[in-house]
Design an enzyme around this catalytic site. Structure first.
Site, PDB file in Angstrom:
ATOM      1  N   ASP A 277       0.881  -1.170   0.000  1.00  0.00           N
ATOM      2  CA  ASP A 277       0.000   0.000   0.000  1.00  0.00           C
ATOM      3  C   ASP A 277       0.921   1.222   0.000  1.00  0.00           C
ATOM      4  OD1 ASP A 277      -2.250   1.689   0.250  1.00  0.00           O
ATOM      5  OD2 ASP A 277      -2.019   1.727   2.434  1.00  0.00           O
TER       6      ASP A 277
ATOM      7  N   GLU B 148      -1.326  -1.510  -4.758  1.00  0.00           N
ATOM      8  CA  GLU B 148      -2.557  -0.744  -4.923  1.00  0.00           C
ATOM      9  C   GLU B 148      -2.319   0.389  -5.919  1.00  0.00           C
ATOM     10  OE1 GLU B 148      -5.677   1.903  -2.302  1.00  0.00           O
ATOM     11  OE2 GLU B 148      -4.596   0.279  -1.313  1.00  0.00           O
TER      12      GLU B 148
ATOM     13  N   ASP C 212      -2.431   0.889   7.444  1.00  0.00           N
ATOM     14  CA  ASP C 212      -1.594   0.768   6.243  1.00  0.00           C
ATOM     15  C   ASP C 212      -1.153  -0.676   6.009  1.00  0.00           C
ATOM     16  OD1 ASP C 212      -1.318   3.638   5.362  1.00  0.00           O
ATOM     17  OD2 ASP C 212      -0.589   3.808   7.413  1.00  0.00           O
TER      18      ASP C 212
END
Length: 177
Positions: free
Chosen positions: A12, A71, A143
C-alpha cells in the site's frame, strides 16, 4: 512457487507511510507471514523515495515473495498529493521489478470488493476482514491491513481468473485490459 503454494507481497504505497503485508497462499488457505509499515521522515523527496526503496528491498530479501500486488493510485482533489503518491508507488514497483518479481495492480475498489465484498467498505471493515481471513489475534495498522488486503485480493484473483498471468494487465470494470 512450490506446488500450489505461493508467497505474495502486498504493498500500500504512500510517501509518509508505505504499508507492506506478506501472505502465503497454499491451495485455498491464506497464511499470514508478516506485515508492517515503512515510515519516511520529513525531508527532501529523493531521500524519502530512497528510504522506501531501501526498506522494500530489505522486506523482499527477508520474506522472499514470488510476486507483488500493488494498490493503484487514485486521483484526488489535490494534484500535487496525487503526483507524490504516484512517485512512492513507482518506487514500490521498481523495488519489485529490481528483485525480478511479477507485479499485479489493483484498485482500492477491487481490493475492498475481494476482501470485504463491498467496494466502498471503510478502513475499519477492511482491517476486521483481514484479521478474520488471516486468523490474526490483533488488528494490524491501517496501512499494513491495506497491504495485506492487496495481497489477499491477488490471491483471490489468481484463483478466480484461472491463474491467468496478470503481468502487463489490469482490471477495468471486471475485465482484463
Amino acid at each position: 512457487m512450490i506446488g500450489d503454494k505461493i508467497r505474495i507481497l502486498g504493498i500500500d504505497p504512500g510517501l509518509r507511510v508505505t504499508g507492506f503485508g506478506v501472505i502465503d497462499k497454499n491451495g485455498s488457505n491464506l497464511i499470514y507471514v508478516g506485515s508492517g509499515c515503512i515510515k519516511t521522515s520529513e525531508g527532501e523527496l529523493p531521500a524519502r523515495l530512497k528510504s522506501i526503496l531501501d526498506s522494500l528491498n530489505e522486506v523482499i530479501a527477508q520474506y522472499r515473495p514470488e510476486c507483488t500486488a500493488v494498490e493503484q493510485v487514485f486521483v484526488n482533489i489535490n494534484p500535487k498529493s496525487t503526483l507524490l503518491l504516484g512517485q512512492a508507488r513507482g518506487v514500490a514497483i521498481c523495488a519489485a521489478v529490481i528483485n525480478n518479481l511479477m507485479v499485479a495492480e489493483y484498485t482500492a475498489l477491487q481490493i475492498k470488493q475481494a476482501v470485504v465484498g463491498n467496494g466502498h467498505a471503510k478502513k475499519d471493515q477492511v482491517q476486521e476482514m483481514v484479521m478474520r481471513l488471516l486468523n490474526l489475534t490483533s488488528s494490524p495498522s491501517a496501512d499494513a491491513a491495506d497491504a495485506l488486503a492487496c495481497a489477499i485480493c491477488h490471491a483471490h484473483a489468481e484463483v478466480g481468473l484461472g491463474k491467468i498471468p496478470l503481468i502487463g494487465y489490469r482490471m477495468k470494470r471486471g475485465r482484463l485490459v
